[in-house]
Enzyme design. Structure first.
Site, PDB file in Angstrom:
ATOM      1  N   SER A 128      43.699  52.527  35.865  1.00  0.00           N
ATOM      2  CA  SER A 128      43.748  52.977  37.251  1.00  0.00           C
ATOM      3  C   SER A 128      42.409  53.539  37.698  1.00  0.00           C
ATOM      4  O   SER A 128      41.711  54.231  36.958  1.00  0.00           O
ATOM      5  CB  SER A 128      44.826  54.056  37.407  1.00  0.00           C
ATOM      6  OG  SER A 128      44.777  54.639  38.699  1.00  0.00           O
ATOM      7  N   TYR A 158      39.548  50.512  44.205  1.00  0.00           N
ATOM      8  CA  TYR A 158      39.633  50.765  45.636  1.00  0.00           C
ATOM      9  C   TYR A 158      38.201  50.733  46.190  1.00  0.00           C
ATOM     10  O   TYR A 158      37.242  50.876  45.437  1.00  0.00           O
ATOM     11  CB  TYR A 158      40.250  52.132  45.933  1.00  0.00           C
ATOM     12  CG  TYR A 158      41.713  52.254  45.613  1.00  0.00           C
ATOM     13  CD1 TYR A 158      42.677  51.984  46.574  1.00  0.00           C
ATOM     14  CD2 TYR A 158      42.139  52.664  44.354  1.00  0.00           C
ATOM     15  CE1 TYR A 158      44.034  52.127  46.294  1.00  0.00           C
ATOM     16  CE2 TYR A 158      43.484  52.805  44.056  1.00  0.00           C
ATOM     17  CZ  TYR A 158      44.427  52.535  45.034  1.00  0.00           C
ATOM     18  OH  TYR A 158      45.757  52.674  44.747  1.00  0.00           O
ATOM     19  N   THR A 190      43.005  46.680  44.783  1.00  0.00           N
ATOM     20  CA  THR A 190      44.233  47.095  45.462  1.00  0.00           C
ATOM     21  C   THR A 190      43.966  47.137  46.954  1.00  0.00           C
ATOM     22  O   THR A 190      43.128  47.910  47.429  1.00  0.00           O
ATOM     23  CB  THR A 190      44.709  48.459  44.939  1.00  0.00           C
ATOM     24  OG1 THR A 190      45.045  48.322  43.551  1.00  0.00           O
ATOM     25  CG2 THR A 190      45.921  48.945  45.698  1.00  0.00           C
ATOM     26  N   LYS A 222      45.698  42.790  44.604  1.00  0.00           N
ATOM     27  CA  LYS A 222      47.013  43.420  44.415  1.00  0.00           C
ATOM     28  C   LYS A 222      47.520  43.950  45.753  1.00  0.00           C
ATOM     29  O   LYS A 222      46.799  44.646  46.466  1.00  0.00           O
ATOM     30  CB  LYS A 222      46.896  44.553  43.397  1.00  0.00           C
ATOM     31  CG  LYS A 222      48.174  45.317  43.101  1.00  0.00           C
ATOM     32  CD  LYS A 222      47.903  46.308  41.969  1.00  0.00           C
ATOM     33  CE  LYS A 222      49.115  47.139  41.642  1.00  0.00           C
ATOM     34  NZ  LYS A 222      49.360  48.182  42.668  1.00  0.00           N
ATOM     35  N   HIS A 228      53.059  48.392  45.895  1.00  0.00           N
ATOM     36  CA  HIS A 228      52.477  49.650  45.433  1.00  0.00           C
ATOM     37  C   HIS A 228      53.562  50.575  44.872  1.00  0.00           C
ATOM     38  O   HIS A 228      53.518  51.793  45.057  1.00  0.00           O
ATOM     39  CB  HIS A 228      51.727  50.344  46.575  1.00  0.00           C
ATOM     40  CG  HIS A 228      50.548  51.177  46.136  1.00  0.00           C
ATOM     41  ND1 HIS A 228      49.252  50.809  46.384  1.00  0.00           N
ATOM     42  CD2 HIS A 228      50.486  52.345  45.461  1.00  0.00           C
ATOM     43  CE1 HIS A 228      48.432  51.727  45.894  1.00  0.00           C
ATOM     44  NE2 HIS A 228      49.167  52.676  45.319  1.00  0.00           N
TER      45      HIS A 228
END
Length: 313
Positions: free
Chosen positions: A108, A131, A157, A229, A253
């Site tokens: 992550s 991100y 993402t 994603k 999500h």
């Protein structure tokens, strides 16, 4: 003596008992009414099998290949934030578990262990979740660190122009520790008198202008393959293939962003039909049992991603 847990539902109950309420709610909660949170699981329940008999199943091989990396089963560890809230070793322990199971871990962006610590911990195949910041140089630095430390792909993402309204976190005034990978890059001291500092930090720093044209910029700064994603529709799936992504992750999500989005298993078939095999398709959300994995594969997914924050009631 209590019986040992035998399924993920029972492990979730143990987690609820062991963790502070603030942290459990952070991991397990969804956005707003949590309709999609429930639907992610219930949509799987509505799918049944037309099972056949007298088929030789004496030799079963569950292994598969994702972006040329062979894994033991079509189950990947999804990117989820702040593992040290639950275990002092954090993502380092998760990476070791991935290596022992011969599967892929997606680290992550909001991990509590650094890119370098996770890379040094094991020989697991690792992807890095990304991100995009308003300050693009921070994003570029993180991409370079992931490449330098042997990560094999980026997972962009794309469903978070702003953080979803996670009301449990607001009520709990959720306070998150500083993000390890941002030390020296960004101050995360954003005050919030009305709720979650996690929400305040994200909305202060994330680039809400991110759009399809920015995929060209991302591809210009890395040689790593990029998976996207957050795809839920035919239109976005086709667009993702057109801009050259290496794979698609059908995801809402974990129901933590836009409530009343469709369950991912319900959106999967539409995306599969649109892509027509041009890139691999993965999915996450609501996966609790092996039968759920099988349902996703039967509808066209190449693998599923699982994590604690997918184990919703």
């Amino acid at each position: 003596m209590a019986a040992e847990p035998v399924n993920l539902n029972e492990f979730q109950e143990l987690a609820r008992l062991a963790l502070p309420k603030m942290y459990y709610d952070f991991y397990a909660g969804g956005a707003e009414d949590e309709h999609t949170l429930k639907e992610n699981v219930e949509a799987f329940h509505r799918i049944t099998f037309r099972s056949r008999i007298l088929v030789d199943v004496s030799r079963i091989d569950l292994s598969t290949t994702i972006l040329d990396y062979k894994i033991s089963a079509p189950i990947i560890i999804a990117p989820t934030a702040l593992h040290k809230l639950a275990n002092p070793e954090g993502e380092v322990a998760t990476a070791r578990a991935a290596a022992s199971c011969n599967t892929i871990m997606v680290l992550s962006f909001t991990s509590s262990s650094s890119i370098e610590e996770v890379a040094a911990s094991s020989n697991a195949v690792r992807f890095y979740q990304l991100y995009v910041f308003k300050k693009r140089d921070i994003t570029a630095t993180l991409v370079q660190r992931a490449e330098r430390n042997g990560f094999k792909a980026l997972v962009l993402t794309a469903d978070t122009p702003r953080l979803g309204r996670r009301e449990a976190d607001i009520k709990n005034k959720m306070i998150t520790p500083p993000l390890k990978n941002l030390e020296g890059l960004l101050s995360t001291k954003v005050s919030s008198d009305t709720g979650s500092n996690f929400e305040a930090d994200a909305n202060e720093t994330m680039d809400a202008s991110l759009s399809w044209k920015d995929l060209e910029w991302l591809r210009s700064i890395t040689n790593l393959p990029i998976l996207i994603k957050g795809i839920l529709t035919r239109e976005d799936a086709i667009k993702a293939v057109e801009v050259g992504v290496a794979g698609i992750i059908v995801s809402n999500h974990g129901a933590r962003q836009l409530d009343y989005s469709p369950a991912t298993i319900s959106a999967l078939e539409e995306v599969v039909h649109a892509v027509k095999g041009r890139v691999p398709i993965l999915m996450d959300g609501g996966v609790r049992r092996g039968t759920d994995v099988f349902k996703a594969l039967a509808l066209g997914a190449q693998a599923v991603l699982v994590s604690f924050s997918q184990l919703h009631p």
